[in-house]
Scaffold this active site. Sequence first.
Site, PDB file in Angstrom:
ATOM      1  N   LYS A  80     -24.630 -20.439 107.356  1.00  0.00           N
ATOM      2  CA  LYS A  80     -25.021 -19.174 107.702  1.00  0.00           C
ATOM      3  C   LYS A  80     -24.931 -19.300 109.346  1.00  0.00           C
ATOM      4  CE  LYS A  80     -29.584 -16.918 107.470  1.00  0.00           C
ATOM      5  NZ  LYS A  80     -31.004 -17.062 107.055  1.00  0.00           N
ATOM      6  N   SER A 155     -32.287 -12.874 104.149  1.00  0.00           N
ATOM      7  CA  SER A 155     -31.302 -12.806 105.284  1.00  0.00           C
ATOM      8  C   SER A 155     -29.831 -13.506 105.122  1.00  0.00           C
ATOM      9  CB  SER A 155     -32.128 -12.938 106.619  1.00  0.00           C
ATOM     10  OG  SER A 155     -32.261 -14.586 106.651  1.00  0.00           O
ATOM     11  N   SER A 179     -35.373 -15.912 102.272  1.00  0.00           N
ATOM     12  CA  SER A 179     -33.936 -15.545 102.800  1.00  0.00           C
ATOM     13  C   SER A 179     -32.868 -16.492 102.096  1.00  0.00           C
ATOM     14  CB  SER A 179     -33.953 -15.844 104.210  1.00  0.00           C
ATOM     15  OG  SER A 179     -34.559 -14.873 104.887  1.00  0.00           O
TER      16      SER A 179
END
Lengths: 463, 99
Positions: A80, A155, A179
């Site tokens: 990420k 996310s 997330s």
Amino acid sequence: MFTSVRTTQNALRNKKISVRDVVSHFLTKINEKNKDLNVFLTLNEDESYELAKKYDGLLKENPDQIFEKYPLLGCIVSFKDLFLTKGLRTTAGSKVLDSFIPPYSAKVVDKIKKAGAIIIGKTNCDAWAHGASGENSDFGPTLNPWNKAYVPGGSSSGSAVSVAAGFNHVSFGTDTGGSIRQPANFCGIYGLKPTYGSVSRYGVIAMASSLDTVGHFGNNISDIENVFKISSGVDLCDATLKDEDKKQKDNITVGIPKQYFEKGVDQVVSDKVHEAIKIFEKNNYKFKEVNLPNTKHAISVYYIIQPAEVCSNLGRYDGIRFGNPRNSFGAEAKRRIILGNFVLSSGYYDAYYKKATQVRTLIINELDKAFDEVDLLIAPVSPSQPFKLGEKVNDPLKMYLSDVLTVPANIAGIPGLSVPFGIHNGLSLGFQLMGPRFSEKLIFKMARDFESFTNYKFEPPKF
Amino acid sequence: MIHLTKSDILHLAKLSGLTLTEKEVKELSYDLSSVITFFEELKETNTKNILPTSQTTGLENITRADKIDTNQTLSLEDVMYNANDNKNNLFKVPIILKK
């Protein structure tokens, strides 16, 4: 051959393929399909091929022992874009850092690389990890590979999709309020949020420091387990780390927290969890209803404590030492900074922040008590299946409420694993397993059993 | 319903080091008022004599030797690399005091 780390490593051992073949398989797919889904923000092609060359040489020299030294050799991973990667752009999904080149790497990045994994690129995410849909990225939303009209969750949107779409074996994300678990659930894969304090966060852009955890996505439980073994453990850089291992046991009793199945949770979602429970019961797992009445306060507690910590962590971005000025923050970051400063400001501190930290204690006590009676908990991950792009984006409160079943684990610092289970209307379903702090092994055992009870095989989406 | 007024938002923006457009102030006032009103539900919980939780590890006073680790030290060049404006290895900052 490329589906799991194990099958890839077997093919490498049997000389059916080279590490270069593995890298080229994934990069070809990414270069062909990434534009349809908007998964990667930065690719690491040159280094990937260089490392492939190095490992192919080592494999030739010493094929027998090489996997002991490099347990993740042949494993292709992504991170990420919240994890600092030395020399490789890191944006946090925000324009504030659109050209930031980190001078050092996160500890977990170093650890995974040292174990032989190759980092293929950095994935899209909601800016600063603020969001549950991926739509808050300043670089455009990532799309759900099962149906591109839907969100992939957030996310860690790009990381989840990278695994579901077969762009890499494993991807690292962060879970502050769901997330990792929620996008895993929305993309039909596994997602682990480990115990708070088990994986180093040094060099990971901080969102809310008392809640942030580092975990990963995979398409089978064995990859999840092996990568966790390597990524966890104490270093001298993140002072919240602890080495602990909860005792193993064979007869697991699982709690069904009734508040996780109440109003607001779609029938199709809760039915699927009950279907999983039936399968476990047929195989001698014991279940027991548990009562967690304070669960209903989790959203308020989370959306007070989290923005309070966000506004402090985002205070460092001044556009002077690195990054762009503060007017480059997007709408959601601004909203959370302002909200955080409100709940901390004098006159409101006691009514909001202090109250939330006290109710946090109540939620933790209640979970501790439940774990005196049961070993693990089973529950839905998200109250609904994936929603459409744009459906909640203009209603922050509605978006926040979709975190209701994942935030309690962050509030209490306990581990949670999203397990994929079935498809409905072309979109994925699943459930989560939660346990006391440091009970990952027990969670893995239950998930592994489920794989064998159901003859699980990852079926990738066609997109 | 709790209402955050335009001046509340502007005050918080100042504390936050953010500049907002007229439209943003209006939207934030609307959105955050509904979020904060939602928080009112916490009032029903009894938290008398309940200690607040700020962390969940139970760890205290984690320290390490006060020694320089050269593996963790950045070169001056690395430190300055991402700065938008620097001169003679110094960061250039905006003026905050005026004559």
